[in-house]
Design an enzyme around this catalytic site. Structure first.
Site, short mmCIF file in Angstrom:
data_model
loop_
_atom_site.label_atom_id
_atom_site.label_comp_id
_atom_site.label_asym_id
_atom_site.label_seq_id
_atom_site.Cartn_x
_atom_site.Cartn_y
_atom_site.Cartn_z
N GLU A 212 71.36 -11.42 -45.09
CA GLU A 212 71.21 -12.03 -46.42
C GLU A 212 69.89 -12.79 -46.50
O GLU A 212 69.13 -12.66 -47.46
CB GLU A 212 72.37 -13.01 -46.69
CG GLU A 212 73.73 -12.36 -46.85
CD GLU A 212 74.49 -12.20 -45.55
OE1 GLU A 212 73.85 -12.22 -44.46
OE2 GLU A 212 75.71 -12.03 -45.59
N GLU A 354 85.15 -22.25 -39.56
CA GLU A 354 84.40 -21.45 -38.59
C GLU A 354 84.57 -22.05 -37.19
O GLU A 354 84.53 -21.35 -36.19
CB GLU A 354 82.90 -21.39 -38.98
CG GLU A 354 82.17 -20.20 -38.36
CD GLU A 354 80.82 -19.91 -38.99
OE1 GLU A 354 80.71 -18.94 -39.77
OE2 GLU A 354 79.86 -20.63 -38.71
#
Ligand code: F6P
Length: 543
Positions: A212, A354
């Site tokens: 990205e 995460e």
């Protein structure tokens, strides 16, 4: 490390769950009317009231025993010493070194990491002074007015959250934007009204390989060169990089003199106080950035030096374990009563999920207890007019953190008193509810009583801070960082790796050429994925 379920403390906590865990908060407050004054902790300028939780002081002691018996304090000390506690990546975990004062030293593998940290901070400050004062000129001789951070995950969420949180302290004649999504709309909307001659891109990527970010960085370079007549020399005045990958930065065409480094021992989601915070420093200035680091450091010291039962991050983490493992709570809400903190829940989602969304232990064995909960939230009071209904009367019990401030940054009329009254009212309503008897006494129609009853007994923490400042933001983020650490250490998992993001990345790399190939590709996916690919190709006019 001992598995949590094998500790003597776990057995005591199971008893507590069946005992005090079944008692309504109304009764707990009746039996101990002063618990609102005793079940509190303070540190680094933060005040935590945890009295509206479904436990008593002996449960807190048992939770602290659980932390001791699973080796959490030793694990914490090992982190602060720079040991390689991120076992699956064989790395130290040293975000705490990012905010150690200049006079400190922490030697890891023969290197004084604090000295290195301050070398980078000094370079960042010099660069920020140049940009902020207007002496850093773009390719055509114009000062920089717009800063765009290009990054994703930890290289975006911290910078966005901190910029939004500290906007009141920012240089208002500069524009700060953030591009993360590979959806071209993100880049388009961030740049459509900007002049490239006045725009600086910070390409923030630990690895400098993330799909990205590299896609957006290339688009940014094209946009700049298109706008400035194509002279590649322009890149040097309009692009800086924040990365650990000097080779990748040079290959992209950014002068490594304009690169601000950090280290493999800084996890992406723990990096907003490293050079990844360059956009923050540009916005608020180096002195205020220092104040933020001081807030982080004060909470680090509190975490390291305070007894477990008075230790804010430890208590916060123990409460998360209590609800996750003994009540089966799958989610936890974070509800900041500050519009400036509107990106804080999104930031915490990466930090918490995460980190603790893991299913094997440090030794690679399946965990024997549930691990990280889903974190979510929105600022109050807006959330009150959407999902709080479920918090009050739904079938789920969702523990919530309410974060409030004594002083407004924008005191307007009675707004602040109204805002804070809602913090206190919501936690009171969630804890004590409204009974059938109260409704009857009010003369409520019998048919409506079931609808209008609030069961209460819904646990909340209230975190009160004097004012939202760079310092208090640092302390608040460090509170959550160390709470996550406490939970992960008790569960015996690696809170610092993120292998779970790899599979999707690898499959996307396989699918990209299947979408773009001119000739119809051989597809060996499952029938759903193959069919979706074929339909998409058809929509693009590819067969
Ligand atoms: O989402 C996975 C992840 O590795 C995060 O941990 C990290 O914050 C993000 O990608 C961005 O990585 P990088 O900074 O290397 O571009």
């Amino acid at each position: 490390m001992t598995a949590p379920g094998d500790t003597p403390a776990w057995k005591k906590l199971e008893d507590d769950r069946r005992g005090v865990g079944e008692i309504h908060l109304r009764q707990l407050f009746d039996e101990d009317p002063a618990r609102g004054e005793s079940m509190v902790a303070e540190g680094a300028g933060l005040y935590l009231d945890y009295s509206k939780h479904r436990l008593d002081s002996s449960t807190v002691a048992h939770l602290a025993e659980l932390a001791e018996q699973t080796g959490m304090p030793g694990h914490r000390d090992a982190m602060f010493r720079g040991e390689r506690i991120n076992v699956s990546e064989n790395r130290s975990v040293l975000h705490v070194a990012l905010r150690m004062p200049r006079h400190r030293s922490l030697v890891v593998d023969g290197v004084d990491v604090v000295r290195e940290v301050h070398e980078v901070l000094t370079r960042m400050a010099a660069f920020c002074e140049q940009v902020r004062s207007g002496s850093w000129l773009g390719h055509t001789g114009m000062p920089i007015r717009n800063v765009i951070n290009v990054g994703i995950g930890g290289s975006d969420l911290g910078p966005v959250m901190a910029y939004e949180a500290l906007k009141d302290y920012s240089k208002r004649d500069m524009e700060f934007r953030f591009v993360s999504n590979v959806d071209g709309t993100d880049f388009f909307e961030a740049t459509r009204d900007l002049d490239p001659a006045e725009t600086l891109f910070i390409v923030s990527s630990k690895t400098f390989t993330t799909l990205e970010t590299m896609t957006n960085a290339h688009t940014a370079r094209d946009w700049l060169l298109d706008g400035l007549g194509g002279d590649r020399a322009a890149v040097a005045r309009h692009f800086v990089a924040v990365s650990t990958n000097a080779e990748g930065v040079a290959e992209f065409g950014i002068d490594t003199d304009n690169m601000f480094g950090f280290w493999e021992w800084v996890g992406g989601r723990y990096s907003m106080d490293s050079a990844i915070g360059l956009s923050t420093m540009l916005a608020i200035g180096p002195d205020r950035f220092d104040d933020m680091l001081a807030g982080f450091h004060e909470m680090d010291r509190h975490f390291l030096e305070t007894g477990l039962e008075q230790n804010l991050p430890v208590i916060h983490g123990l409460l998360a374990v209590w609800y996750r493992n003994f009540f089966g709570s799958q989610t936890q809400a974070v509800l900041p009563y500050s519009e400036y903190l509107h990106r804080f829940p999104a930031y915490l989602q990466q930090l918490t999920m995460e980190s603790n969304g893991k299913r094997v232990t440090l030794a690679g064995q399946p965990v024997s207890t549930d691990t990280g909960a889903v974190f979510w939230g929105e600022p109050g009071t807006n959330g009150q007019h959407s999902f709080y209904q479920l918090l009050h009367q739904g079938t789920e019990m969702i523990p919530c953190d309410f974060i409030g401030f004594n002083h407004a940054l924008n005191p307007l009329g009675e707004h602040q008193d109204l805002l804070v009254s809602n913090v206190f009212a919501q936690t009171e309503a969630l804890a004590f509810g409204k009974t059938v008897e109260q409704l009857e006494a009010e003369g409520v129609d019998a048919a409506l009583i079931p609808h209008r009853t609030f069961p209460g007994n819904r646990p909340t923490s209230t975190i009160m801070v004097d004012r939202l400042t760079p310092h208090s933001l640092g302390a608040l983020v460090a509170l959550y960082e160390h709470s996550v650490f406490t939970q992960g250490a008790i569960w015996g998992i690696d809170s610092f790796d993120q292998w779970g993001v790899e599979l999707g990345k690898a499959l996307a790399q396989k699918i990209i050429p299947e979408l773009t190939a001119e000739a119809s590709p051989e597809l060996d996916h499952d029938s759903s994925t193959s069919n979706l690919i074929r339909r998409y190709r058809k929509a693009q006019g590819r067969n």
